[in-house]
Design a protein around this motif. Structure first.
Motif, short mmCIF file in Angstrom:
data_model
loop_
_atom_site.label_atom_id
_atom_site.label_comp_id
_atom_site.label_asym_id
_atom_site.label_seq_id
_atom_site.Cartn_x
_atom_site.Cartn_y
_atom_site.Cartn_z
N ALA A 1 -2.73 8.96 -8.32
CA ALA A 1 -4.12 8.90 -7.84
C ALA A 1 -4.16 8.40 -6.40
O ALA A 1 -4.87 8.96 -5.55
CB ALA A 1 -4.96 8.01 -8.74
N ALA A 2 -3.41 7.34 -6.11
CA ALA A 2 -3.38 6.80 -4.74
C ALA A 2 -2.70 7.77 -3.79
O ALA A 2 -3.05 7.84 -2.61
CB ALA A 2 -2.65 5.46 -4.73
N GLY A 3 -1.72 8.51 -4.31
CA GLY A 3 -0.97 9.44 -3.47
C GLY A 3 -1.49 10.85 -3.49
O GLY A 3 -0.73 11.80 -3.25
N ALA B 1 0.83 -1.21 0.00
CA ALA B 1 0.00 0.00 0.00
C ALA B 1 0.86 1.25 0.00
O ALA B 1 0.58 2.22 -0.72
CB ALA B 1 -0.93 -0.01 1.21
N ALA B 2 1.92 1.23 0.80
CA ALA B 2 2.82 2.39 0.84
C ALA B 2 3.48 2.60 -0.52
O ALA B 2 3.57 3.74 -1.01
CB ALA B 2 3.87 2.19 1.93
N ALA B 3 3.93 1.52 -1.14
CA ALA B 3 4.56 1.64 -2.45
C ALA B 3 3.58 2.17 -3.49
O ALA B 3 3.95 2.96 -4.37
CB ALA B 3 5.13 0.28 -2.88
N ALA B 4 2.33 1.75 -3.40
CA ALA B 4 1.31 2.25 -4.33
C ALA B 4 1.12 3.75 -4.19
O ALA B 4 1.04 4.49 -5.18
CB ALA B 4 -0.01 1.51 -4.10
N GLY C 1 -12.08 -1.26 3.20
CA GLY C 1 -11.62 -1.80 1.92
C GLY C 1 -10.46 -1.03 1.32
O GLY C 1 -10.01 -1.34 0.20
N ASP C 2 -9.91 -0.05 2.04
CA ASP C 2 -8.84 0.79 1.50
C ASP C 2 -7.60 -0.03 1.14
O ASP C 2 -6.96 0.22 0.11
CB ASP C 2 -8.45 1.88 2.50
CG ASP C 2 -9.46 3.01 2.60
OD1 ASP C 2 -10.37 3.07 1.75
OD2 ASP C 2 -9.32 3.85 3.51
N GLU D 1 -7.67 4.23 5.97
CA GLU D 1 -7.86 3.34 7.12
C GLU D 1 -7.61 1.91 6.61
O GLU D 1 -8.42 1.35 5.87
CB GLU D 1 -9.26 3.49 7.70
CG GLU D 1 -9.63 4.90 8.16
CD GLU D 1 -8.97 5.31 9.46
OE1 GLU D 1 -8.28 4.47 10.08
OE2 GLU D 1 -9.13 6.48 9.87
N LEU D 2 -6.49 1.33 7.00
CA LEU D 2 -6.02 0.11 6.38
C LEU D 2 -6.15 -1.10 7.29
O LEU D 2 -5.72 -1.08 8.44
CB LEU D 2 -4.55 0.26 5.97
CG LEU D 2 -4.25 1.43 5.01
CD1 LEU D 2 -2.76 1.49 4.71
CD2 LEU D 2 -5.05 1.30 3.72
N GLY D 3 -6.74 -2.15 6.74
CA GLY D 3 -6.89 -3.39 7.48
C GLY D 3 -7.21 -4.54 6.55
O GLY D 3 -7.52 -4.35 5.37
N GLY D 4 -7.12 -5.75 7.08
CA GLY D 4 -7.39 -6.94 6.29
C GLY D 4 -8.85 -7.06 5.90
O GLY D 4 -9.74 -6.51 6.55
N ASP D 5 -9.08 -7.83 4.83
CA ASP D 5 -10.44 -7.99 4.30
C ASP D 5 -11.33 -8.84 5.19
O ASP D 5 -12.55 -8.74 5.11
CB ASP D 5 -10.39 -8.65 2.92
CG ASP D 5 -9.75 -7.78 1.86
OD1 ASP D 5 -9.76 -6.55 2.01
OD2 ASP D 5 -9.23 -8.35 0.87
N GLN D 6 -10.73 -9.70 6.02
CA GLN D 6 -11.51 -10.66 6.80
C GLN D 6 -11.16 -10.55 8.29
O GLN D 6 -10.35 -11.34 8.80
CB GLN D 6 -11.25 -12.08 6.29
CG GLN D 6 -11.67 -12.28 4.85
CD GLN D 6 -11.33 -13.66 4.32
OE1 GLN D 6 -10.25 -14.19 4.56
NE2 GLN D 6 -12.26 -14.26 3.60
N PRO D 7 -11.74 -9.58 8.98
CA PRO D 7 -11.47 -9.45 10.42
C PRO D 7 -11.85 -10.73 11.17
O PRO D 7 -12.79 -11.43 10.78
CB PRO D 7 -12.37 -8.27 10.83
CG PRO D 7 -12.60 -7.50 9.57
CD PRO D 7 -12.65 -8.54 8.48
N PHE D 8 -11.12 -11.03 12.22
CA PHE D 8 -11.35 -12.27 12.96
C PHE D 8 -11.24 -12.02 14.46
O PHE D 8 -10.60 -11.06 14.90
CB PHE D 8 -10.34 -13.34 12.54
CG PHE D 8 -8.89 -12.92 12.65
CD1 PHE D 8 -8.19 -13.06 13.84
CD2 PHE D 8 -8.23 -12.39 11.55
CE1 PHE D 8 -6.86 -12.67 13.94
CE2 PHE D 8 -6.90 -11.98 11.64
CZ PHE D 8 -6.22 -12.13 12.84
#
Length: 292
Positions: free
Chosen positions: A188-190, A179-182, A265-266, A197-204
């Motif tokens: 557009a990303a930068g 994500a940082a490299a993107a 979903g970021d 707000e960054l997190g995994g797609d499947q919280p557990f």
């Protein structure tokens, strides 16, 4: 010129590797490190290695010279990070960087997780600097579970914590690095002013973590929920430094309150793929453990 601080740390090294994989010429990447000898492999690839120490502001001017985009990887020394980050931000101002990207904490402006006490003031310093910025509010690393405590859980049959039934949207360091490299390579990303707000797609939950360890390893593992003070003591008894043990226990309490999960979903949008699953990360980690 893209500059990455803390470039021999777990996250920074992955960011440099991802930039190279994206085709950024090595000579246009600067790796800022405390100990250049630890970056010999990066130098061998043509990356510019410069000495820069968050605690020694006199080293930072030369380290950031010519930088257009700067990734400020947050320091690892809890309790020291705000003044350390201030030194880098001041040097970035003096260098006239076009964009500063900072690795912050998920929900830094609302969470009670103690780590936010240094991330939010850093965000405020960046905003006050007048520099164009992007904030990467990173969630919990999956490595917090696949590297810390996994062997103990397999040996004892228990994952311990204080997270109750709270969910954590953890992702791998490699996902956060991508994500940082993107952001550093895609205009557009930068886009300046972006806050991700960054997190995994499947919280557990940690109960689900224990069940996945069981499924992957074939060893029965359950989750034991403890009061935060008892969990902190268990960590210190296992050799974790007391301050860090308290931070981990308090972070688990934050998880129980839903403060380290997100459905934004970021992260998957930035990296252009689903985030690494818990099962995949556990399979890799378990395969790497010494045979017993």
């Amino acid at each position: 010129m893209i500059t990455v601080t803390g470039a021999t740390g777990h996250l920074g090294r992955l960011v440099v590797a991802d930039l190279l994989d994206r085709g950024v010429p090595a000579e246009q990447i600067v790796a800022v490190v405390r100990t250049p000898d630890k970056a010999a492999d990066l130098a061998a690839q043509g990356v510019q290695v410069r000495t820069g120490d968050y605690d020694r502001p006199e080293t930072l001017g030369a380290a950031l010279a010519g930088t257009r985009k700067l990734l400020l990887v947050s320091g690892s020394e809890v309790g020291k990070r705000v003044p350390q980050h201030r030194n880098v931000i001041d040097a970035a101002q003096a260098a006239g960087v076009d964009l500063i990207v900072y690795t912050s904490l998920l929900k830094a402006d609302t969470t009670s997780v103690p780590l936010a006490a240094e991330h939010l003031p850093t965000e405020e310093l960046i905003r006050a600097s007048g520099l164009p910025f992007v904030l990467l509010r990173n969630g919990w690393y999956l490595e917090n579970y696949t590297e810390m405590g996994l062997a103990q859980a397999l040996a004892s049959g228990a994952v311990i914590g204080s997270a109750g039934d709270g969910r954590v949207a953890a992702a791998t360091r490699a996902d956060f690095a991508a994500a940082a490299a993107a952001v550093l390579t895609d205009p557009a990303a930068g886009k300046p002013g972006s806050v991700y707000e960054l997190g995994g797609d499947q919280p557990f939950t940690l109960t689900e973590l224990a069940a996945e360890i069981t499924a992957v390893s074939g060893r029965q593992v359950g989750y034991q929920d403890l009061p935060a003070d008892v969990y902190a003591k268990a960590l210190t008894d296992a050799g974790v430094p007391e301050l860090f043990a308290q931070v981990l226990a308090a972070s688990d309490v934050g998880i129980s309150r839903g403060e380290l999960t997100t459905d934004s979903g970021d992260l998957s949008r930035l990296i252009g793929r689903p985030t690494t699953s818990l099962g995949t990360a556990l399979r890799t980690a378990i395969a790497a453990l010494p045979a017993s």
